[in-house]
Design a protein around this motif. Structure first.
Motif, PDB file in Angstrom:
ATOM      1  N   PRO A  81       0.791  -1.233   0.000  1.00  0.00           N
ATOM      2  CA  PRO A  81       0.000   0.000   0.000  1.00  0.00           C
ATOM      3  C   PRO A  81       0.825   1.286   0.000  1.00  0.00           C
ATOM      4  O   PRO A  81       0.357   2.316  -0.479  1.00  0.00           O
ATOM      5  N   SER A  82       2.051   1.259   0.543  1.00  0.00           N
ATOM      6  CA  SER A  82       2.832   2.492   0.624  1.00  0.00           C
ATOM      7  C   SER A  82       4.323   2.176   0.579  1.00  0.00           C
ATOM      8  O   SER A  82       4.749   1.039   0.804  1.00  0.00           O
ATOM      9  N   ARG A  83       5.104   3.220   0.291  1.00  0.00           N
ATOM     10  CA  ARG A  83       6.561   3.084   0.267  1.00  0.00           C
ATOM     11  C   ARG A  83       7.102   2.770   1.663  1.00  0.00           C
ATOM     12  O   ARG A  83       8.072   2.012   1.803  1.00  0.00           O
ATOM     13  N   GLU A  84       6.492   3.360   2.696  1.00  0.00           N
ATOM     14  CA  GLU A  84       6.967   3.138   4.057  1.00  0.00           C
ATOM     15  C   GLU A  84       6.851   1.670   4.454  1.00  0.00           C
ATOM     16  O   GLU A  84       7.748   1.125   5.125  1.00  0.00           O
ATOM     17  N   ILE A  85       5.772   1.015   4.059  1.00  0.00           N
ATOM     18  CA  ILE A  85       5.609  -0.405   4.384  1.00  0.00           C
ATOM     19  C   ILE A  85       6.687  -1.236   3.689  1.00  0.00           C
ATOM     20  O   ILE A  85       7.214  -2.198   4.264  1.00  0.00           O
ATOM     21  N   LEU A  86       7.042  -0.858   2.482  1.00  0.00           N
ATOM     22  CA  LEU A  86       8.081  -1.590   1.760  1.00  0.00           C
ATOM     23  C   LEU A  86       9.439  -1.440   2.433  1.00  0.00           C
ATOM     24  O   LEU A  86      10.166  -2.419   2.614  1.00  0.00           O
ATOM     25  N   THR A  87       9.802  -0.200   2.789  1.00  0.00           N
ATOM     26  CA  THR A  87      11.128   0.032   3.355  1.00  0.00           C
ATOM     27  C   THR A  87      11.250  -0.433   4.808  1.00  0.00           C
ATOM     28  O   THR A  87      12.305  -0.937   5.215  1.00  0.00           O
ATOM     29  N   ASP A  88      10.184  -0.273   5.595  1.00  0.00           N
ATOM     30  CA  ASP A  88      10.264  -0.566   7.030  1.00  0.00           C
ATOM     31  C   ASP A  88       9.850  -1.995   7.388  1.00  0.00           C
ATOM     32  O   ASP A  88      10.224  -2.487   8.460  1.00  0.00           O
ATOM     33  N   TYR A  89       9.082  -2.637   6.509  1.00  0.00           N
ATOM     34  CA  TYR A  89       8.557  -3.953   6.866  1.00  0.00           C
ATOM     35  C   TYR A  89       8.895  -5.034   5.836  1.00  0.00           C
ATOM     36  O   TYR A  89       9.456  -6.081   6.184  1.00  0.00           O
ATOM     37  N   VAL A  90       8.579  -4.778   4.564  1.00  0.00           N
ATOM     38  CA  VAL A  90       8.723  -5.823   3.550  1.00  0.00           C
ATOM     39  C   VAL A  90      10.184  -6.174   3.300  1.00  0.00           C
ATOM     40  O   VAL A  90      10.575  -7.350   3.364  1.00  0.00           O
ATOM     41  N   ILE A  91      11.013  -5.173   3.007  1.00  0.00           N
ATOM     42  CA  ILE A  91      12.420  -5.458   2.674  1.00  0.00           C
ATOM     43  C   ILE A  91      13.159  -6.102   3.841  1.00  0.00           C
ATOM     44  O   ILE A  91      13.896  -7.091   3.651  1.00  0.00           O
ATOM     45  N   PRO A  92      13.037  -5.618   5.086  1.00  0.00           N
ATOM     46  CA  PRO A  92      13.699  -6.330   6.201  1.00  0.00           C
ATOM     47  C   PRO A  92      13.220  -7.770   6.345  1.00  0.00           C
ATOM     48  O   PRO A  92      14.026  -8.668   6.622  1.00  0.00           O
ATOM     49  N   ARG A  93      11.928  -8.021   6.155  1.00  0.00           N
ATOM     50  CA  ARG A  93      11.412  -9.386   6.253  1.00  0.00           C
ATOM     51  C   ARG A  93      11.971 -10.256   5.122  1.00  0.00           C
ATOM     52  O   ARG A  93      12.291 -11.435   5.336  1.00  0.00           O
ATOM     53  N   LEU A  94      12.076  -9.690   3.927  1.00  0.00           N
ATOM     54  CA  LEU A  94      12.639 -10.446   2.806  1.00  0.00           C
ATOM     55  C   LEU A  94      14.100 -10.806   3.059  1.00  0.00           C
ATOM     56  O   LEU A  94      14.539 -11.906   2.712  1.00  0.00           O
ATOM     57  N   ARG A  95      14.837  -9.901   3.649  1.00  0.00           N
ATOM     58  CA  ARG A  95      16.246 -10.176   3.941  1.00  0.00           C
ATOM     59  C   ARG A  95      16.383 -11.318   4.942  1.00  0.00           C
ATOM     60  O   ARG A  95      17.269 -12.166   4.812  1.00  0.00           O
ATOM     61  N   VAL A  96      15.503 -11.337   5.932  1.00  0.00           N
ATOM     62  CA  VAL A  96      15.522 -12.439   6.892  1.00  0.00           C
ATOM     63  C   VAL A  96      15.157 -13.754   6.201  1.00  0.00           C
ATOM     64  O   VAL A  96      15.803 -14.790   6.411  1.00  0.00           O
ATOM     65  N   PHE A  97      14.122 -13.709   5.361  1.00  0.00           N
ATOM     66  CA  PHE A  97      13.670 -14.902   4.641  1.00  0.00           C
ATOM     67  C   PHE A  97      14.782 -15.455   3.749  1.00  0.00           C
ATOM     68  O   PHE A  97      15.031 -16.671   3.725  1.00  0.00           O
ATOM     69  N   LEU A  98      15.465 -14.586   3.024  1.00  0.00           N
ATOM     70  CA  LEU A  98      16.513 -15.029   2.106  1.00  0.00           C
ATOM     71  C   LEU A  98      17.771 -15.475   2.852  1.00  0.00           C
ATOM     72  O   LEU A  98      18.444 -16.423   2.429  1.00  0.00           O
ATOM     73  N   LYS A  99      18.090 -14.812   3.949  1.00  0.00           N
ATOM     74  CA  LYS A  99      19.286 -15.168   4.704  1.00  0.00           C
ATOM     75  C   LYS A  99      19.192 -16.582   5.242  1.00  0.00           C
ATOM     76  O   LYS A  99      20.200 -17.310   5.301  1.00  0.00           O
ATOM     77  N   GLU A 100      17.985 -17.007   5.654  1.00  0.00           N
ATOM     78  CA  GLU A 100      17.804 -18.368   6.150  1.00  0.00           C
ATOM     79  C   GLU A 100      18.101 -19.399   5.063  1.00  0.00           C
ATOM     80  O   GLU A 100      18.385 -20.555   5.379  1.00  0.00           O
ATOM     81  N   ARG A 101      18.051 -18.994   3.812  1.00  0.00           N
ATOM     82  CA  ARG A 101      18.299 -19.905   2.691  1.00  0.00           C
ATOM     83  C   ARG A 101      19.639 -19.645   2.020  1.00  0.00           C
ATOM     84  O   ARG A 101      19.885 -20.140   0.913  1.00  0.00           O
ATOM     85  N   THR A 110      17.119  -4.356  -7.126  1.00  0.00           N
ATOM     86  CA  THR A 110      16.031  -4.016  -6.218  1.00  0.00           C
ATOM     87  C   THR A 110      15.680  -2.539  -6.352  1.00  0.00           C
ATOM     88  O   THR A 110      16.546  -1.675  -6.173  1.00  0.00           O
ATOM     89  N   ARG A 111      14.418  -2.259  -6.685  1.00  0.00           N
ATOM     90  CA  ARG A 111      13.950  -0.888  -6.854  1.00  0.00           C
ATOM     91  C   ARG A 111      12.593  -0.720  -6.191  1.00  0.00           C
ATOM     92  O   ARG A 111      11.813  -1.662  -6.113  1.00  0.00           O
ATOM     93  N   ILE A 112      12.320   0.487  -5.720  1.00  0.00           N
ATOM     94  CA  ILE A 112      11.000   0.834  -5.199  1.00  0.00           C
ATOM     95  C   ILE A 112      10.422   1.909  -6.117  1.00  0.00           C
ATOM     96  O   ILE A 112      10.992   2.995  -6.245  1.00  0.00           O
ATOM     97  N   VAL A 113       9.317   1.606  -6.763  1.00  0.00           N
ATOM     98  CA  VAL A 113       8.708   2.544  -7.710  1.00  0.00           C
ATOM     99  C   VAL A 113       7.211   2.634  -7.435  1.00  0.00           C
ATOM    100  O   VAL A 113       6.604   1.717  -6.871  1.00  0.00           O
ATOM    101  N   HIS A 114       6.630   3.745  -7.855  1.00  0.00           N
ATOM    102  CA  HIS A 114       5.187   3.917  -7.769  1.00  0.00           C
ATOM    103  C   HIS A 114       4.552   3.243  -8.971  1.00  0.00           C
ATOM    104  O   HIS A 114       5.150   3.183 -10.062  1.00  0.00           O
ATOM    105  N   ARG A 115       3.334   2.737  -8.793  1.00  0.00           N
ATOM    106  CA  ARG A 115       2.679   2.008  -9.876  1.00  0.00           C
ATOM    107  C   ARG A 115       2.444   2.888 -11.098  1.00  0.00           C
ATOM    108  O   ARG A 115       2.389   2.401 -12.218  1.00  0.00           O
ATOM    109  N   GLU A 116       2.319   4.223 -10.894  1.00  0.00           N
ATOM    110  CA  GLU A 116       2.123   5.117 -12.034  1.00  0.00           C
ATOM    111  C   GLU A 116       3.430   5.377 -12.772  1.00  0.00           C
ATOM    112  O   GLU A 116       3.415   5.833 -13.913  1.00  0.00           O
ATOM    113  N   GLU A 117       4.568   5.109 -12.123  1.00  0.00           N
ATOM    114  CA  GLU A 117       5.865   5.213 -12.790  1.00  0.00           C
ATOM    115  C   GLU A 117       6.142   3.971 -13.633  1.00  0.00           C
ATOM    116  O   GLU A 117       6.744   4.048 -14.696  1.00  0.00           O
TER     117      GLU A 117
END
Length: 286
Positions: A81-101, A110-117
């Motif tokens: 829903p927002s850039r803040e959720i991606l930077t503060d929640y999604v990306i850290p969780r992905l790093r943990v998920f990938l590190k375990e593997r 890795t890029r963060i873009v708006h859907r209109e961009e």
């Protein structure tokens, strides 16, 4: 089965090579191994509820609400829903998920873009346009992918300056047909017309160059290399059976397809009816 594939070895130029570690770059088993390693990525964000059923992003709770993961082998897109959720929640969780593997996010990809961009994914460009009364998500071939195709076409013509017209058509056709088949299920009609125009310019240069010393006229070159085939007047063809395939001849279809259930395996005998129904076939009796 997978363990057997990994230990099967390889045969190259008649010589057997024993499997010791890893897989060849671009090997056909690489996407399968990526799917095994990253299988739980969407579940990491609440895609499966307590009953084991898929949970739509809008129905999820907590910080997982509105998050959706779209993955193909090791390439994936996360929608939030927002850039803040991606930077503060999604990306850290992905790093943990990938590190375990034993994996990590690629900083260059890795890029963060708006859907209109808009963004490129698997050769497609995905972008949302906001109008006065509605919003529309549009998908078409990416510019880099079109540029790569035209570069390959140009390279073929540069390497085959003295080849026959039939050989040139037979070399270009698989590339053009395969590329058009891949992008036929998106808004690609305008891109197909653009690619045909660029390829025509290359072929015209190729044909004129062959008879430059002979000082042949434009009309003579046209009559020798371009003919009327079907509804197309300027078709690069020696005979109708040896005509160049044009991308615009591919019919684009915006048909929607039902996703395969996440836990449905073609190797599960209890799901034979499910797979038969998806293919629109009648189950065969044993």
């Amino acid at each position: 089965m997978i363990r057997g594939w990994l230990k099967a070895g390889a045969v190259e130029f008649g010589r057997f090579i024993k499997s010791v570690k890893g897989t060849p770059q671009g090997g056909i088993i690489s996407p399968l191994l990526a799917n095994i390693a990253l299988d739980d990525m969407d579940r990491f964000f609440g895609a499966i509820n307590s009953r084991g059923n898929y949970c739509w992003p809008t129905n999820r709770s907590g910080r997982n609400k509105g998050i959706m993961v779209v993955r193909y082998a090791d390439d994936f897109v996360v929608i939030a829903p927002s850039r803040e959720i991606l930077t503060d929640y999604v990306i850290p969780r992905l790093r943990v998920f990938l590190k375990e593997r034993g994996l990590a996010l690629s900083g260059a990809k890795t890029r963060i873009v708006h859907r209109e961009e808009g963004f490129d994914f698997l050769g497609f460009h995905v972008q949302q346009f906001v109008g006065k009364y509605n919003k529309m998500c549009t998908v078409w071939p990416s510019k880099n992918n079109v540029k790569r195709l035209l570069g390959e076409m140009k390279e073929v013509l540069m390497k085959n300056k003295q080849a026959t017209q039939v050989d040139v058509s037979n070399t270009l056709n698989p590339k053009m047909r395969g590329w058009a088949n891949y992008f036929r299920y998106c808004h690609a009609k305008e891109t197909f017309n653009h690619v045909d125009f660029r390829v025509f310019r290359m072929l015209w240069w190729w044909a004129r160059r062959r008879h430059k010393k002979e000082n042949k006229s434009t009309g003579w070159v046209k009559d020798k290399y371009f003919h009327v085939v079907g509804n197309r007047k300027w078709t690069f063809a020696d005979k109708p059976d040896h005509a160049l395939f044009y991308a615009s001849a591919m019919k684009c279809s915006m048909r929607s397809y039902a996703k395969v259930k996440g836990d449905a395996s073609p190797f599960d005998p209890s799901l034979n009816d499910y797979w038969w129904n998806r293919h629109g076939k009648i189950p065969q009796e044993a």
